[in-house]
Design a protein around this motif. Structure first.
Motif, short mmCIF file in Angstrom:
data_model
loop_
_atom_site.label_atom_id
_atom_site.label_comp_id
_atom_site.label_asym_id
_atom_site.label_seq_id
_atom_site.Cartn_x
_atom_site.Cartn_y
_atom_site.Cartn_z
N LEU A 25 6.31 -0.51 0.72
CA LEU A 25 4.93 -0.01 0.70
C LEU A 25 4.75 1.16 1.67
CD1 LEU A 25 2.72 -3.22 0.47
CD2 LEU A 25 2.95 -1.44 -1.26
N LYS A 26 5.35 1.05 2.84
CA LYS A 26 5.27 2.13 3.83
C LYS A 26 5.91 3.41 3.30
CE LYS A 26 5.01 -0.70 8.03
NZ LYS A 26 5.72 -1.14 9.26
N ILE A 27 7.05 3.27 2.63
CA ILE A 27 7.74 4.44 2.05
C ILE A 27 6.86 5.06 0.96
CG2 ILE A 27 9.79 5.25 0.83
CD1 ILE A 27 11.27 2.79 2.03
N LEU A 28 6.26 4.22 0.13
CA LEU A 28 5.39 4.71 -0.95
C LEU A 28 4.19 5.47 -0.41
CD1 LEU A 28 5.33 1.76 -3.53
CD2 LEU A 28 5.97 4.12 -4.02
N ILE A 29 3.53 4.89 0.57
CA ILE A 29 2.32 5.50 1.14
C ILE A 29 2.64 6.84 1.80
CG2 ILE A 29 0.53 5.21 2.91
CD1 ILE A 29 0.67 2.16 2.23
N ARG A 30 3.82 6.91 2.42
CA ARG A 30 4.23 8.15 3.07
C ARG A 30 4.58 9.24 2.06
NH1 ARG A 30 8.07 6.17 5.81
NH2 ARG A 30 9.89 7.00 4.73
N LYS A 31 5.26 8.88 0.98
CA LYS A 31 5.75 9.87 0.02
C LYS A 31 4.77 10.13 -1.13
CE LYS A 31 9.71 10.69 1.99
NZ LYS A 31 10.08 12.04 2.50
N LEU A 32 3.95 9.12 -1.46
CA LEU A 32 2.97 9.25 -2.55
C LEU A 32 1.58 8.86 -2.05
CD1 LEU A 32 5.00 7.64 -5.50
CD2 LEU A 32 4.56 10.07 -5.17
N PRO A 33 1.03 9.64 -1.11
CA PRO A 33 -0.25 9.27 -0.49
C PRO A 33 -1.42 9.27 -1.48
CG PRO A 33 0.38 11.50 0.12
CD PRO A 33 1.56 10.90 -0.58
N GLN A 34 -1.27 9.99 -2.61
CA GLN A 34 -2.35 10.08 -3.58
C GLN A 34 -2.41 8.87 -4.50
OE1 GLN A 34 0.63 11.26 -3.90
NE2 GLN A 34 1.11 12.14 -5.90
N ALA A 35 -1.40 8.00 -4.44
CA ALA A 35 -1.32 6.88 -5.39
C ALA A 35 -1.98 5.62 -4.86
CB ALA A 35 0.14 6.60 -5.71
N LYS A 36 -2.54 4.86 -5.78
CA LYS A 36 -2.98 3.50 -5.47
C LYS A 36 -1.77 2.58 -5.57
CE LYS A 36 -7.84 3.53 -6.87
NZ LYS A 36 -8.86 2.89 -7.74
N VAL A 37 -1.76 1.51 -4.81
CA VAL A 37 -0.63 0.59 -4.88
C VAL A 37 -1.14 -0.84 -5.14
CG1 VAL A 37 0.92 1.93 -3.44
CG2 VAL A 37 -0.61 0.29 -2.37
N LYS A 38 -0.32 -1.58 -5.84
CA LYS A 38 -0.67 -2.96 -6.16
C LYS A 38 0.60 -3.80 -6.12
CE LYS A 38 -3.86 -5.34 -9.26
NZ LYS A 38 -4.73 -5.19 -10.46
N VAL A 39 0.47 -5.04 -5.63
CA VAL A 39 1.62 -5.94 -5.51
C VAL A 39 1.39 -7.16 -6.40
CG1 VAL A 39 3.00 -7.34 -3.93
CG2 VAL A 39 1.98 -5.20 -3.12
N PHE A 40 2.45 -7.57 -7.11
CA PHE A 40 2.36 -8.71 -8.01
C PHE A 40 3.35 -9.80 -7.60
CE2 PHE A 40 1.25 -4.92 -10.46
CZ PHE A 40 0.00 -5.27 -10.95
N LEU A 41 2.99 -11.05 -7.90
CA LEU A 41 3.83 -12.19 -7.56
C LEU A 41 4.78 -12.52 -8.69
CD1 LEU A 41 1.14 -14.58 -6.02
CD2 LEU A 41 2.48 -12.82 -4.86
N ASP A 42 5.96 -13.11 -8.35
CA ASP A 42 6.88 -13.56 -9.38
C ASP A 42 6.56 -15.02 -9.73
OD1 ASP A 42 7.92 -15.17 -7.39
OD2 ASP A 42 9.86 -14.18 -7.28
N LEU A 43 7.43 -15.66 -10.51
CA LEU A 43 7.19 -17.03 -10.98
C LEU A 43 7.17 -18.04 -9.83
CD1 LEU A 43 9.53 -16.91 -14.12
CD2 LEU A 43 7.03 -16.75 -14.09
#
Length: 306
Positions: A275-293
Motif C-alpha cells: 500500500l505504501k508503494i502504491l500511494i507513493r507511485k500512484l497518488p491519484q489512485a483510490k485503493v481498496k483491500v479485499f479478504l481471501d477465503l
C-alpha cells in the motif's frame, strides 16, 4: 507354463477399479478420508459416480493398471495430483498443467472475482476493455476473464517459455479467441514501436491484473515439500518478496489508460508495505483491500475511475 505363455498371461490379465483401490489403501496404512478417496479416484481418470458404479466390473488392461499404480506411488510420496494428472481446476474450469508451471490456487479466485466486480461497477457501459495479465502461468486468469466477456481484449504475458506453451494449449482448449499469449519480462516487450519507448509508443490497458511471485527466500525454506514441487521462480521474489510489486508499480503508469484498475494478489503480511508503494507511485489512485477465503487481506486494488 512356458515363459511365452506366462508373459502372454500377464499381458492379457484384466483389472478393475477395485484392484486400484486395494493397491492404494493396502500398500500403506494411510487414512481413507474423503479428500484422499476423491484424489485416488481422480488418479483413475474418472469421477466418483462412475468409479463406484463400475467399481468391480470396469475392465482395465495390465498396462492401464500399472500406470495407475505408478501414479498412486508418486501421489503417496506427495507428488502433486495436478502434475500427475496433467490437469487442474480453477473457477470450476479444467486447465492443462505440466511440471515446471505454477498450479493455480483456490484463493486466487478472489482476485478474479474482485476484478470482475470492479469492471462491472466502473466499466459497465464499456464493451471493449483492454486487460493485461502479468505472470499468466497456465493462463487461468486470462482465460476465465475471456470466457466472462468475449468482447474484452486480453493480453497474457509470462517470461517462462514452458508456461506460455501450456497457456497456449489452454487458450485452444477453451477456444478463448480474445486472449493473446506473449513472452515478456514484465512490460519490456509491450511497446508498439521497439525503437522508441516513450509514453506515446507503449501499449496501454484499462485493467492490469497480476498474481506475481511474492514469497521471500526465508519463507521458502519453511514451505511444505509439496509446495516446493512448484517452480521456484513462480514463488520466490527478491527484496524479501517485494521485488515484483516494486517493479510493476514503478513502471505501470505508462501502461495504463487515464481511467484504470491495477489489481494484485499479495502475501497475507504484505498489505501495509505494498500500500505504501502504491500511494507513493500512484497518488491519484483510490485503493481498496479485499479478504481471501480465510479472512486474510490478500487482494489490493488501485484504481482511478473519474
Amino acid at each position: 507354463m512356458t515363459f511365452m505363455n506366462k508373459k502372454f498371461s500377464e499381458k492379457s490379465k484384466r483389472y478393475s477399479y477395485n484392484d486400484c483401490w486395494n493397491y492404494a489403501f493396502q500398500r500403506k496404512k494411510i487414512s481413507v478420508e474423503a479428500k484422499r478417496q476423491k484424489e485416488i479416484i481422480s488418479i483413475c481418470q474418472t469421477i466418483p459416480a462412475e468409479f463406484w458404479l463400475n467399481f468391480s466390473n470396469k475392465i482395465l488392461t495390465s498396462t492401464n493398471y500399472r500406470q495407475i499404480c505408478q501414479k498412486i506411488q508418486q501421489y503417496q510420496k506427495n507428488t502433486s495430483l495436478a502434475y500427475l494428472n496433467k490437469e487442474t481446476y480453477f473457477y470450476n474450469l479444467p486447465f492443462k498443467i505440466e511440471k515446471g508451471v505454477f498450479i493455480p490456487q483456490k484463493d486466487t479466485e478472489i482476485l478474479l472475482e474482485k476484478t470482475v466486480e470492479l469492471i462491472n461497477q466502473y466499466w459497465k457501459k464499456s464493451k471493449r476493455i483492454k486487460i493485461l495479465d502479468i505472470g499468466t502461468g497456465c493462463g487461468n486468469l486470462a482465460i476465465c476473464l475471456a470466457k466472462i466477456s468475449p468482447q474484452w481484449q486480453i493480453t497474457a504475458i509470462d517470461i517462462s517459455k514452458k508456461a506460455l506453451k501450456v497457456a497456449q494449449k489452454n487458450v485452444q482448449l477453451h477456444q478463448a479467441k480474445n486472449v493473446k499469449i506473449k513472452k515478456s519480462n514484465l512490460f519490456h516487450e509491450l511497446v508498439k514501436n521497439k525503437k522508441t519507448v516513450n509514453q506515446q509508443q507503449t501499449e496501454r490497458y484499462n485493467i492490469i491484473i497480476t498474481n506475481p511471485p511474492y514469497i521471500s527466500e526465508r519463507e521458502y525454506k519453511k514451505l511444505h515439500f509439496s509446495t516446493k514441487q512448484q517452480p521456484k521462480k513462480a514463488l520466490v521474489a527478491k527484496n524479501d518478496g517485494y521485488w515484483f510489486y516494486e517493479k510493476i508499480i514503478q513502471q505501470v503508469q505508462q501502461h495504463l489508460t487515464k481511467k484504470f484498475l491495477l489489481i494484485m494478489e499479495v502475501g497475507h503480511q504484505q498489505k501495509e508495505k505494498v500500500l505504501k508503494i502504491l500511494i507513493r507511485k500512484l497518488p491519484q489512485a483510490k485503493v481498496k483491500v479485499f479478504l481471501d477465503l480465510a479472512g486474510k487481506e490478500r487482494v489490493i486494488a488501485a484504481y482511478k475511475v473519474w
